[in-house]
Write an enzyme that holds these catalytic residues in place. Structure first.
Site, mmCIF file in Angstrom:
data_model
loop_
_atom_site.group_PDB
_atom_site.id
_atom_site.type_symbol
_atom_site.label_atom_id
_atom_site.label_comp_id
_atom_site.label_asym_id
_atom_site.label_seq_id
_atom_site.Cartn_x
_atom_site.Cartn_y
_atom_site.Cartn_z
ATOM 1 N N GLU A 219 0.848 -1.210 -0.111
ATOM 2 C CA GLU A 219 0.181 -0.105 -0.140
ATOM 3 C C GLU A 219 0.846 1.281 -0.149
ATOM 4 O OE1 GLU A 219 -4.013 -1.746 2.366
ATOM 5 O OE2 GLU A 219 -2.686 -0.382 3.313
ATOM 6 N N LYS B 57 2.249 4.678 1.155
ATOM 7 C CA LYS B 57 2.505 5.327 2.458
ATOM 8 C C LYS B 57 2.543 6.732 2.099
ATOM 9 C CE LYS B 57 5.259 5.352 6.482
ATOM 10 N NZ LYS B 57 5.127 6.613 7.131
ATOM 11 N N ARG C 184 -1.615 10.649 10.946
ATOM 12 C CA ARG C 184 -2.510 9.415 11.031
ATOM 13 C C ARG C 184 -3.774 9.807 11.715
ATOM 14 N NH1 ARG C 184 -0.754 3.938 12.271
ATOM 15 N NH2 ARG C 184 -2.617 2.581 12.033
ATOM 16 N N ARG D 25 -2.797 10.046 16.514
ATOM 17 C CA ARG D 25 -2.050 8.668 16.728
ATOM 18 C C ARG D 25 -1.959 8.478 18.310
ATOM 19 N NH1 ARG D 25 2.898 5.921 16.879
ATOM 20 N NH2 ARG D 25 4.512 7.641 16.891
ATOM 21 N N GLU E 86 -4.923 8.085 7.064
ATOM 22 C CA GLU E 86 -4.051 9.226 6.736
ATOM 23 C C GLU E 86 -4.658 10.459 6.379
ATOM 24 O OE1 GLU E 86 -0.985 8.202 7.801
ATOM 25 O OE2 GLU E 86 0.561 10.045 7.588
ATOM 26 N N PHE F 129 -7.043 2.998 5.205
ATOM 27 C CA PHE F 129 -6.428 1.796 4.727
ATOM 28 C C PHE F 129 -6.986 0.951 5.759
ATOM 29 C CE2 PHE F 129 -3.210 4.380 7.089
ATOM 30 C CZ PHE F 129 -3.149 3.857 8.251
ATOM 31 N N ARG G 279 3.494 -2.628 17.634
ATOM 32 C CA ARG G 279 4.271 -2.370 16.450
ATOM 33 C C ARG G 279 4.340 -3.649 15.692
ATOM 34 N NH1 ARG G 279 6.675 1.960 14.445
ATOM 35 N NH2 ARG G 279 6.483 3.267 16.345
ATOM 36 N N LYS H 17 6.864 -1.096 6.667
ATOM 37 C CA LYS H 17 7.322 0.125 6.013
ATOM 38 C C LYS H 17 8.425 0.243 5.377
ATOM 39 C CE LYS H 17 8.221 3.180 9.875
ATOM 40 N NZ LYS H 17 7.931 4.254 10.773
#
Length: 513
Positions: free
Chosen positions: A209, A211, A216, A231, A260, A300, A375, A381
């Site tokens: 996807e 970025k 965020r 976030r 985002e 997303f 995480r 990423k």
DNA sequence: TTCCGACAGTGGGGTCGCAAT
DNA sequence: ATTGCGACCCCACTATCGGAA
């Protein structure tokens, strides 16, 4: 409960390196705390204030205050004083705040003062914060650690979970459910060096996807009511009328979406991050800020849709739901690859995404659930990395575990007149061994000692990785490096062989204009 | 026994809002 | 009007503990 108990436990937690011991110490104090103390003791031991930030930093704290000789402050009194302090605003508030904080400090012993300063400045460095506190809470209450963590994630913080647990025991955790209107901690991504590497690490089918380099957001919709969170779960709904309007257009009445927000130009290309951030930071005149820099939400993921919680479903199923709810332009672009054998397709998509001006890609396993607050290894990423050979101009003394080591480097590029222009600083990428070495080497090169560090003869060349160039009013070339970090020293190179401002600007056309 | 996931620490630049100057 | 401070956006990377393999 006396504040000195909390300060003493914090000191003990900091003094041990054992995580199980830290957890046991925290659990001990949680057991000791009465129900009325819990809402304060829990955040304090996680290094947070129940009031959030108070607008007090090192400068406001000012000169040292003569400490009290014996402890007398209770946790609740301290909390009341700080609540009063937070409420002070308007002309003359600075002096009044200083008066209040000085008065509080004068009632604290030396140990309590140290803890309060750390708490107020957000620098409680005891090697144990939210995760350790959650584990300690689990141990104290007899609940399963994973259940406590899940409740904390769903509640967006430790305090409500602690209160429920201590009042009603482990069964209280069942009350914490995903709720439209209440933000949950977002899932974060790990990094991978290349798209090929990312696809290989995931092993199976994956979504690649784009970025976007924006802010965020977690968007909650219940009919016409919309809430937008950052976030860190701060609410920014009032600053983002475009997002509120877009959420009401979606094909679902009760939704929680992850995405985002980004400012795009008239061609649909991303504007510099600084412009998006400035727009979203604007609170006082939102309508004129929105006219000057309109932003778009791009989603997303979806966590809830019309009564169905989706977090535990595989990403493939969540995305199918997202595609039903949001039209194409409201979703990030993506490509799906079958597995490592398709790495070339992932690289192609990354290249096309960069061509469109975006930051990079996030490669996501199609199987993984939404790991809120983690995480997760299911999201990787990938961003291109630039490198430069720069010259060390100065270095600053480190703090904490870096005390006594020259840590933060001032980095310079060559200028046309034979000098150097500082481009920024970095403390990242250094091993303990490298810190030791550079401290010795830079002291040899020192030409001036300061309280903050040393300036050195500009001879040492260091290879720096960075994510891009951004405009700066602080540095002489008018630009600075984004996320600079050390890769290695280049002792084989002389300063005369370092990169120049000229070539740097040529590599990133359009930044200075 | 070794490996690796998760956390905490160490700070970076920019921008905004607010109070003081 | 300008300046300084603090909050909060973006963030990379290393060391370490302790459970998983």
């Amino acid at each position: 409960m006396l504040l000195v108990r909390v300060a003493a436990v914090s000191r003990e937690v900091a003094a041990t390196s054992s995580r199980s011991r830290k957890k046991a110490l925290l659990a001990g104090l949680f057991r000791e705390a009465g129900p009325e103390d819990v809402p304060v003791v829990i955040p304090y031991l996680a290094g947070r204030l129940p009031q959030g930030r108070l607008g007090i930093g090192w400068k406001t704290l000012g000169a040292p205050v003569e400490p009290a000789s014996a402890p007398s402050l209770t946790v609740l009194e301290t909390d009341r004083e700080l609540t009063a302090l937070k409420a002070v605003a308007g002309p003359g508030s600075q002096a009044e705040r200083l008066r209040l904080v000085t008065s509080l400090m004068s009632r604290a012993t030396e140990e309590e003062q140290a803890f309060l300063v750390a708490l107020l400045t957000g620098e409680v460095r005891q090697g144990a914060l939210d995760a350790a506190a959650a584990d300690g809470l689990a141990e104290a209450s007899g609940a399963a650690p994973e259940d406590v963590r899940r409740a904390v994630m769903l509640a967006g913080g430790l305090a409500p979970v602690a209160e429920a647990l201590l009042a009603d025991g482990p069964t209280a955790l069942e009350r914490f459910r995903l709720t439209v209107g209440s933000p949950v901690l977002p899932m974060l991504a790990q990094s991978a060096p290349t798209a090929t590497d990312a696809v290989a690490r995931l092993g199976g089918a994956a979504a690649v996807e784009e970025k976007l380099d924006g802010i965020r957001v977690q968007v909650h919709r219940d009919g016409d009511e919309v809430h937008v969170f950052t976030r860190t779960l701060d609410e920014i709904t009032d600053r983002l009328p475009e997002v509120v309007a877009a959420a009401r257009e979606l094909r679902g009445e009760r939704l929680i979406l992850d995405g985002e927000v980004i400012a795009l130009d008239e061609h649909g290309r991303p504007r510099p991050f600084q412009e998006t951030a400035g727009r979203i930071g604007s609170r006082t005149d939102v309508s004129s800020a929105a006219r000057a820099v309109p932003v778009s939400p791009v989603f997303f993921d979806v966590l809830h849709a019309d009564g169905r919680d989706l977090m535990d479903l595989p990403f493939a199923e969540r995305h199918a739901e997202l595609a039903r709810l949001a039209p194409g332009p409201r979703r990030v672009r993506r490509a799906v690859v079958r597995g490592p054998e398709d790495a070339a397709a992932a690289e192609d998509f990354l290249a096309a995404t960069l061509e469109r001006g975006h930051e990079g890609v996030v490669v996501k396993s199609l199987d993984t659930p939404y790991s809120a607050g983690r995480r997760g290894a299911g999201w990787l990423k990938v961003k291109p990395v630039h490198t430069l050979d720069l010259v060390v101009l100065a270095a600053e003394w480190g703090s904490g575990r870096r005390a006594g080591k020259l840590s933060n480097l001032h980095l310079g590029a060559r200028t046309a007149d034979g000098g150097f222009a500082m481009l920024g600083k970095t403390f990242k990428g250094m091993t303990d061994e490298l810190l030791r070495w550079q401290t010795g080497r830079l002291r040899e090169l020192a030409v001036e000692e300061h309280s903050w560090g040393v300036t050195v003869r500009p001879e040492l060349v260091v290879e720096i990785a960075y994510d891009g160039l951004q405009r700066s009013t602080r540095y002489p070339a008018g630009v600075t490096l984004r996320f600079a970090r050390v890769l290695r020293y280049r002792e084989d190179k002389s300063a005369a062989e370092a990169d120049t401002v000229r070539t740097l600007l040529a590599t990133h056309p359009g930044v200075t204009r």
